[in-house]
Design an enzyme around this catalytic site. Structure first.
Site: not given
Ligand SMILES: *Cc1c(COP(=O)(O)O)cnc(C)c1O
Length: 394
Positions: A241, A210, A182
């Protein structure tokens, strides 16, 4: 005499002094290409709302309708009385969308990792983990109490050396990687990782937070991107996301899903996604299944913005996705850059240590299908002005 919490003030001051204190902005509008922040209309370059679904009228309508029928709360943890037919419909649709046999949802991507990793490996086992994996993977690994062996970032060769050296010393083994990283926007070489792991007895897991809704045909994710259907044992995704809502999902082998129903602690001991969330996510899957238009526009926007930023002379790192890091070096410069962008009407956050290594502070621009070309041009003009003012570009 010092009081027991005084150390917190000292630590907070240290964060402020080093430019690492998180100043949280408050939004007074929905998530869209533009936001209202402190009464000002600003261009949104921060959100993970890749497809503009966070405020999509179809999702909003679906959430309202479901709330009318089912209310808002799930009422209990799912094993007791918190599974509604809607939860199962979402899981069925997600599995079909991702071309796997089964899927299970969680309250978030974070809790999906906390549920999955300790359910798969324990004290007698080993986890091979990419050095730059997300915090929720790291925490899941720690909860599992297995031996954690980090391998070099995105390096199948480093993974293979570790497997050769350590695999035989343990009972079960898990190889886990982010799909898209990310902070840099680079993609894990999952095809090569799969090739390496197939010679060993290991479970292969990818966290595609992502990549969900971004990579692959119509946003089907990294497994689809590399055409690895049926070869990756566990695919974690988030619904917060690209899907624009909130929630987590584990898709893959039906045995994994069945086991998580029995042994995923955040599934067993924490209540389910709420009804409006679930209904909105079902609508998101329907939209993604009906057309690739949003995903296509996301990639067109990303290509345009990154190309223009490079022409201006910015270093956008090694991104291969719509995540666009603008590398600036030290955290105070990145913070100042972000503040000046805000004065120019662009909301883009600076990111510093510990989220990224010391000396690699950056502004991270999140491109969305919600942006029009005019939006992107306004953003580029602001970057050009601030970049020249701060002598980041010539
Ligand atoms: C954003 C993210 C998460 C967390 O996701 P949420 O649904 O916001 O808890 C987990 N793993 C990765 C790789 C992320 O980028």
């Amino acid at each position: 005499m010092t009081k027991p919490l005084d150390w917190i003030e000292t630590e907070l001051q240290a964060l402020r002094d080093t430019g690492l204190y998180n100043q949280i902005r408050i939004l007074e509008s929905p998530q869209g290409a533009w936001l209202v922040v402190d009464g000002e209309k600003v261009l949104n370059f921060c959100a993970n709302n890749y497809l503009g679904l966070a405020n999509h009228p179809r999702l909003v309508e679906a959430a309202k309708k479901a709330a009318d029928k089912y209310g808002v709360g799930p009422g209990a943890v799912r094993t007791i009385a918190g599974t509604m037919d809607l939860h199962l419909e979402l899981e069925k649709r997600l599995a079909a969308f991702k071309k796997v046999e089964n899927a299970i949802t969680f309250q978030s991507g974070f809790s999906a990792n906390l549920a999955t990793i300790p359910a798969l490996v324990g004290k007698e086992d080993v986890i091979f983990s990419d050095r730059l994996n997300h915090a929720s993977i790291i925490d899941g690994c720690r909860l599992a109490k297995a031996k954690i062996i980090p391998y070099d970032h995105c390096s199948p060769a480093s993974l293979k050396r570790s497997l050769d050296e350590f695999r035989a010393d343990f009972r079960r083994a898990l190889v886990v990687t982010d799909g898209v990283f990310s902070m840099d926007g680079d993609i894990a070489p999952l095809d090569e990782i799969y090739e390496v792991t197939r010679d060993y007895d290991v479970i292969l897991m990818v966290d595609d937070a992502h990549g969900e809704g971004v990579l692959g045909e119509g946003g089907r994710g990294i497994v689809d991107h590399f055409k690895l259907h049926g070869k990756v044992d566990v695919e974690v995704g988030t619904l917060s996301k690209a899907f624009g809502v909130v929630g987590g999902v584990v898709a893959g082998h039906p045995l994994v899903v069945e086991w998580l129903y029995q042994r995923g602690r955040p599934f067993l001991f924490s209540s389910a996604m709420t009804i409006p969330d679930v209904a909105a996510c079902i609508e998101a899957v329907k939209i993604l299944e009906s057309s690739t238009e949003l995903v296509d526009r996301l990639w067109e926007n990303a290509a345009y913005f990154k190309g223009e930023m490079k022409t201006l002379g910015f270093d956008t790192g090694k991104s291969a996705t719509p995540i666009t890091p603008v590398m600036l070096g030290e955290a105070p410069l990145a913070q100042k850059f972000s503040r000046k962008l805000f004065e120019e009407g662009v909301f883009a956050m600076s990111i510093g240590f510990p989220t990224v290594p010391q000396g690699e502070a950056r502004i991270r621009v999140m491109i969305s299908a919600a942006h029009s070309k005019e939006d992107l041009d306004q953003g580029l003009a602001a970057f050009e002005k601030v970049g020249r003012d701060l002598e980041v570009i010539g």
